[in-house]
Write a protein that holds these residues in place. Structure first.
Motif, PDB file in Angstrom:
ATOM      1  N   PHE A 154      86.369 -15.229 -46.551  1.00  0.00           N
ATOM      2  CA  PHE A 154      85.589 -15.645 -47.710  1.00  0.00           C
ATOM      3  C   PHE A 154      86.421 -15.499 -48.980  1.00  0.00           C
ATOM      4  N   LEU A 155      86.103 -16.343 -49.951  1.00  0.00           N
ATOM      5  CA  LEU A 155      86.806 -16.309 -51.224  1.00  0.00           C
ATOM      6  C   LEU A 155      86.552 -14.986 -51.952  1.00  0.00           C
ATOM      7  N   HIS A 156      87.597 -14.409 -52.491  1.00  0.00           N
ATOM      8  CA  HIS A 156      87.537 -13.166 -53.273  1.00  0.00           C
ATOM      9  C   HIS A 156      86.994 -11.977 -52.486  1.00  0.00           C
ATOM     10  N   ALA A 157      87.072 -12.031 -51.149  1.00  0.00           N
ATOM     11  CA  ALA A 157      86.616 -10.894 -50.342  1.00  0.00           C
ATOM     12  C   ALA A 157      87.493  -9.664 -50.545  1.00  0.00           C
ATOM     13  N   TYR A 158      88.716  -9.857 -51.050  1.00  0.00           N
ATOM     14  CA  TYR A 158      89.585  -8.711 -51.297  1.00  0.00           C
ATOM     15  C   TYR A 158      89.017  -7.798 -52.392  1.00  0.00           C
ATOM     16  N   ARG A 159      88.189  -8.367 -53.296  1.00  0.00           N
ATOM     17  CA  ARG A 159      87.594  -7.558 -54.356  1.00  0.00           C
ATOM     18  C   ARG A 159      86.281  -6.919 -53.917  1.00  0.00           C
ATOM     19  N   ASN A 160      85.575  -7.598 -53.030  1.00  0.00           N
ATOM     20  CA  ASN A 160      84.279  -7.090 -52.574  1.00  0.00           C
ATOM     21  C   ASN A 160      84.037  -7.602 -51.152  1.00  0.00           C
ATOM     22  N   PRO A 161      84.080  -6.727 -50.151  1.00  0.00           N
ATOM     23  CA  PRO A 161      83.954  -7.178 -48.757  1.00  0.00           C
ATOM     24  C   PRO A 161      82.508  -7.309 -48.274  1.00  0.00           C
ATOM     25  N   MET A 162      81.524  -7.183 -49.171  1.00  0.00           N
ATOM     26  CA  MET A 162      80.138  -7.094 -48.721  1.00  0.00           C
ATOM     27  C   MET A 162      79.690  -8.319 -47.924  1.00  0.00           C
ATOM     28  N   HIS A 163      80.078  -9.519 -48.337  1.00  0.00           N
ATOM     29  CA  HIS A 163      79.662 -10.718 -47.610  1.00  0.00           C
ATOM     30  C   HIS A 163      80.338 -10.814 -46.248  1.00  0.00           C
ATOM     31  N   GLU A 164      81.608 -10.469 -46.173  1.00  0.00           N
ATOM     32  CA  GLU A 164      82.289 -10.513 -44.875  1.00  0.00           C
ATOM     33  C   GLU A 164      81.707  -9.486 -43.919  1.00  0.00           C
ATOM     34  N   LYS A 165      81.417  -8.306 -44.415  1.00  0.00           N
ATOM     35  CA  LYS A 165      80.836  -7.268 -43.559  1.00  0.00           C
ATOM     36  C   LYS A 165      79.434  -7.664 -43.086  1.00  0.00           C
ATOM     37  N   ALA A 166      78.654  -8.266 -43.962  1.00  0.00           N
ATOM     38  CA  ALA A 166      77.315  -8.707 -43.565  1.00  0.00           C
ATOM     39  C   ALA A 166      77.398  -9.821 -42.521  1.00  0.00           C
ATOM     40  N   ALA A 167      78.329 -10.743 -42.704  1.00  0.00           N
ATOM     41  CA  ALA A 167      78.507 -11.820 -41.734  1.00  0.00           C
ATOM     42  C   ALA A 167      78.949 -11.262 -40.383  1.00  0.00           C
ATOM     43  N   ALA A 168      79.860 -10.304 -40.396  1.00  0.00           N
ATOM     44  CA  ALA A 168      80.338  -9.702 -39.155  1.00  0.00           C
ATOM     45  C   ALA A 168      79.211  -8.982 -38.425  1.00  0.00           C
ATOM     46  N   ALA A 169      78.369  -8.259 -39.171  1.00  0.00           N
ATOM     47  CA  ALA A 169      77.249  -7.545 -38.558  1.00  0.00           C
ATOM     48  C   ALA A 169      76.278  -8.523 -37.891  1.00  0.00           C
ATOM     49  N   ALA A 170      76.008  -9.649 -38.554  1.00  0.00           N
ATOM     50  CA  ALA A 170      75.093 -10.646 -37.993  1.00  0.00           C
ATOM     51  C   ALA A 170      75.672 -11.255 -36.720  1.00  0.00           C
ATOM     52  N   ILE A 171      76.991 -11.514 -36.714  1.00  0.00           N
ATOM     53  CA  ILE A 171      77.620 -12.117 -35.535  1.00  0.00           C
ATOM     54  C   ILE A 171      77.693 -11.117 -34.385  1.00  0.00           C
ATOM     55  N   ARG A 172      78.032  -9.865 -34.687  1.00  0.00           N
ATOM     56  CA  ARG A 172      78.134  -8.856 -33.627  1.00  0.00           C
ATOM     57  C   ARG A 172      76.775  -8.578 -32.984  1.00  0.00           C
ATOM     58  N   ALA A 173      75.708  -8.699 -33.757  1.00  0.00           N
ATOM     59  CA  ALA A 173      74.377  -8.484 -33.195  1.00  0.00           C
ATOM     60  C   ALA A 173      74.058  -9.514 -32.111  1.00  0.00           C
ATOM     61  N   GLU A 174      74.614 -10.712 -32.253  1.00  0.00           N
ATOM     62  CA  GLU A 174      74.343 -11.787 -31.293  1.00  0.00           C
ATOM     63  C   GLU A 174      75.453 -11.930 -30.253  1.00  0.00           C
ATOM     64  N   PHE A 175      76.697 -11.620 -30.656  1.00  0.00           N
ATOM     65  CA  PHE A 175      77.844 -11.741 -29.746  1.00  0.00           C
ATOM     66  C   PHE A 175      78.658 -10.449 -29.809  1.00  0.00           C
ATOM     67  N   PRO A 176      78.178  -9.385 -29.174  1.00  0.00           N
ATOM     68  CA  PRO A 176      78.830  -8.073 -29.328  1.00  0.00           C
ATOM     69  C   PRO A 176      80.260  -8.003 -28.784  1.00  0.00           C
ATOM     70  N   ASP A 177      80.629  -8.883 -27.846  1.00  0.00           N
ATOM     71  CA  ASP A 177      81.964  -8.821 -27.251  1.00  0.00           C
ATOM     72  C   ASP A 177      82.953  -9.796 -27.877  1.00  0.00           C
ATOM     73  N   LEU A 178      82.513 -10.514 -28.894  1.00  0.00           N
ATOM     74  CA  LEU A 178      83.379 -11.499 -29.536  1.00  0.00           C
ATOM     75  C   LEU A 178      84.377 -10.799 -30.461  1.00  0.00           C
ATOM     76  N   ALA A 179      85.652 -11.178 -30.384  1.00  0.00           N
ATOM     77  CA  ALA A 179      86.675 -10.604 -31.267  1.00  0.00           C
ATOM     78  C   ALA A 179      86.498 -11.145 -32.680  1.00  0.00           C
ATOM     79  N   LEU A 180      86.450 -10.245 -33.656  1.00  0.00           N
ATOM     80  CA  LEU A 180      86.269 -10.634 -35.054  1.00  0.00           C
ATOM     81  C   LEU A 180      87.387 -10.052 -35.904  1.00  0.00           C
ATOM     82  N   SER A 181      87.897 -10.850 -36.813  1.00  0.00           N
ATOM     83  CA  SER A 181      88.860 -10.377 -37.805  1.00  0.00           C
ATOM     84  C   SER A 181      88.346 -10.741 -39.187  1.00  0.00           C
ATOM     85  N   LEU A 182      88.242  -9.739 -40.067  1.00  0.00           N
ATOM     86  CA  LEU A 182      87.771  -9.957 -41.435  1.00  0.00           C
ATOM     87  C   LEU A 182      88.970  -9.925 -42.379  1.00  0.00           C
TER      88      LEU A 182
END
Length: 579
Positions: free
Chosen positions: A167-195
């Motif tokens: 995401f744009l400007h995630a280096y200043r605030n990771p809140m959106h990337e972390k929220a997106a990762a949490a939503a994806i892991r809830a549905e696909f717990p074994d999927l590899a994710l890189s933020l």
């Protein structure tokens, strides 16, 4: 004196042609060397066989080994050969083409047909979602989590085994990337994710996005490899610590390697840099040039005042091997080294204008050079050196492998016949071509750094390094060449001299004249220190043994390039600056 529980350590380096092993006995300060051919189809197979042979030769069992330190070309090979996982990318609306547009800079202004490497993730697998932060990390458009879930479902259904969230400007605030990762892991717990905010929390979208995609691309591969390696080691009685070498010259545990495999990109050559500093120090030489020539490439690294310089980024998968800018930029710390030429397995041929050319293609370990007798028919640097008498055909790999000189001569004669040369003349031409090319490339690297090679010593190592080091040094004006014991496995030895370390970064665009700058800098530094310490304690380091070094990339107002400078210890807010 080491106690029985910590007496033995092993370092091993999986190269493209050979896998090297070093067994260190700390009680007697002695080492044992072992080499075997790499098994490209499954690198763990050759590594495990080599470990078994090494400990058996020493009369030991794996249960007596306290630590195994490992470096591998697995990540490099996956990126160069495009053999990673099916990859998808989720990014801010309007920014999915950043990794294709790049920086819009031409790396060769005279090439009318200039090409750039294809992105690791195809455009159809780069999906956008509504969200936006400004440059200060403040929310402009809230993240649409349902759009994130839908994008993840679409990518997984399309075959994606790993996702990069950029995401744009995630280096200043990771809140959106972390929220997106949490939503994806809830549905696909074994999927590899890189933020991107975890892989490289720095400015410059292109480099950050590419590095995050590269990390995700190799995550499943590294996870499977490490899982198998740990499982096999455990089943064979090993109960010690497994560490992995990073490109920057430090060690990490398996969990950190699984999360950030991109940091293992140049793990083998990094060990060579550390070995160079170590051997130089033993003879009182703090300014040393490393010359590491293996089976596929030759690399050079400069050691100044006993330490390796660490660069903030590197390039992989170059379309033109020696043209900077023709590859994928990877924003990860790496010991500053440069590829200067071919390796022992590099193939020689006659080009379209009738000139002898060596590389960039390599015979690798399978089938290998013609003299290996494994089905290879093309002439290589190793065949040339066998023909010239640099290698003993009856004592290769410590006598465990015999070389076929007749096969080497036939391969060389086939190349030489195209330009009227005998096999011996062709061998000498290959040897001189490789040597001159490496010396020329090394000279450019040294001059670009503003150094004078005549003031340095050289350490030659790697399976093919000692055969060329003296001539390369002579061309460069270097007066002293060191060929250390166990030079064929120096990178593996360097692993055993490496500390456990981890580097965390964060971008904070701020003017030092701003009265609030010191307090904000102190907060960011404190957060990075906590993050780094957590990675080290997870790898088994005691909190009391951790030391923190701090640096800042700084530039004058209006400049675009930074200079890395050390920061003082303690509270930044208590320091004073003078103009």
């Amino acid at each position: 004196m080491a106690d029985a529980a910590t007496r033995y350590r092993i370092g091993f380096d999986i190269g493209e042609t050979f896998t090297d092993f070093i067994l260190l006995d700390r009680a007697t300060a002695t080492i044992r060397l072992h080499k075997c051919l790499t098994t490209p189809q499954d690198p763990a197979e050759g590594a495990l066989a080599g470990l078994a042979a090494l400990v058996a030769e020493a009369g030991l069992a794996l249960s007596e080994i306290s630590e195994i330190v490992h470096g591998t070309t697995l990540v490099t090979d996956a990126l160069n050969e495009r053999k990673g996982a099916g990859l998808g990318m989720i990014t801010t609306a309007g920014f999915r083409d950043v990794i294709e547009m790049g920086t819009a800079q031409r790396y060769d202004i005279y090439d009318l047909f200039l090409q750039y490497p294809d992105p690791l993730v195809a455009r159809r697998n780069r999906l956008e979602v509504p969200e936006r932060l400004d440059r200060d990390g403040q929310v402009v458009t809230p993240l649409d989590l349902e759009a994130v879930r839908q994008a993840a479902r679409q990518l997984v259904a399309g075959g994606s085994q790993a996702l990069a969230i950029c995401f744009l400007h995630a280096y200043r605030n990771p809140m959106h990337e972390k929220a997106a990762a949490a939503a994806i892991r809830a549905e696909f717990p074994d999927l590899a994710l890189s933020l991107s905010s975890e892989v490289v929390a720095e400015l410059w979208e292109y480099q950050r996005f590419v590095t995050t995609c590269a990390n995700a691309y190799v995550q499943p591969l590294m996870d499977r490899y490490l899982a198998r390696l740990q499982r096999e080691l455990w089943s064979r009685g090993f109960r010690g610590a497994l560490r992995l070498m990073q490109s920057a010259g430090g060690l990490v545990g398996p969990e950190a390697a699984r999360s950030f495999p991109i940091r293992l990109l140049e793990s083998g050559p990094a060990g060579g840099g550390l070995a160079t500093a170590f051997f130089g120090g033993l003879v009182g030489q703090k300014d040393v040039i490393s010359f590491d020539m293996g089976g596929t490439t030759a690399k050079a690294c400069m050691i100044a005042d006993g330490a390796c310089e660490v660069a903030p980024m590197m390039e992989v998968a170059r379309l033109h091997r020696f043209k900077k800018g023709s590859g994928l930029p990877i924003k990860a710390p790496v010991i500053d080294m440069i590829e200067i030429g071919a390796g022992g397995g590099s193939i020689a041929n006659i080009d379209e204008v009738g000139l002898l050319k060596v590389g960039p293609h390599s015979a690798g370990a399978d089938p290998g050079p013609a003299c290996y007798g494994r089905g290879g028919t093309q002439a290589t640097v190793t065949d040339a050196k066998l023909m010239l008498g640099y290698y003993d055909p009856g004592f290769f790999l410590g006598g465990r492998m015999a070389l076929d000189k007749a096969a080497a001569e036939a391969a060389l004669a086939s190349v030489g016949a195209q330009i009227g040369l005998s096999a011996a003349q062709t061998a000498w031409g290959i040897h001189r071509t490789v040597t001159e090319n490496m010396a020329a490339a090394a000279r450019i690297h040294i001059v670009e750094k503003g150094k004078d090679s005549r003031r340095y010593a050289m350490v030659g190592f790697g399976g093919a390094g000692p055969a060329h080091a003296v001539e390369v040094a002579r061309i460069l004006g270097v007066e002293e060449v060191l060929i250390p014991p166990a030079s064929g496995a120096a990178s593996a030895l360097g692993f055993l001299a490496a500390p456990l370390s981890f580097e965390s970064v964060g971008s904070l665009p701020v003017a030092l004249e701003d009265p609030a700058a010191p307090a904000v800098m102190q907060q960011v530094l404190a957060e990075l220190a906590v993050e780094t310490a957590a990675m080290l304690t997870a790898s088994g380091v005691d909190q009391a043994e951790i030391s923190i070094e701090r640096n800042a990339d700084m530039r004058l107002a209006g400049q675009i390039h930074e200079i890395n400078l050390p920061l003082p210890e303690g509270d930044i807010t208590a320091k004073t600056c003078r103009r």
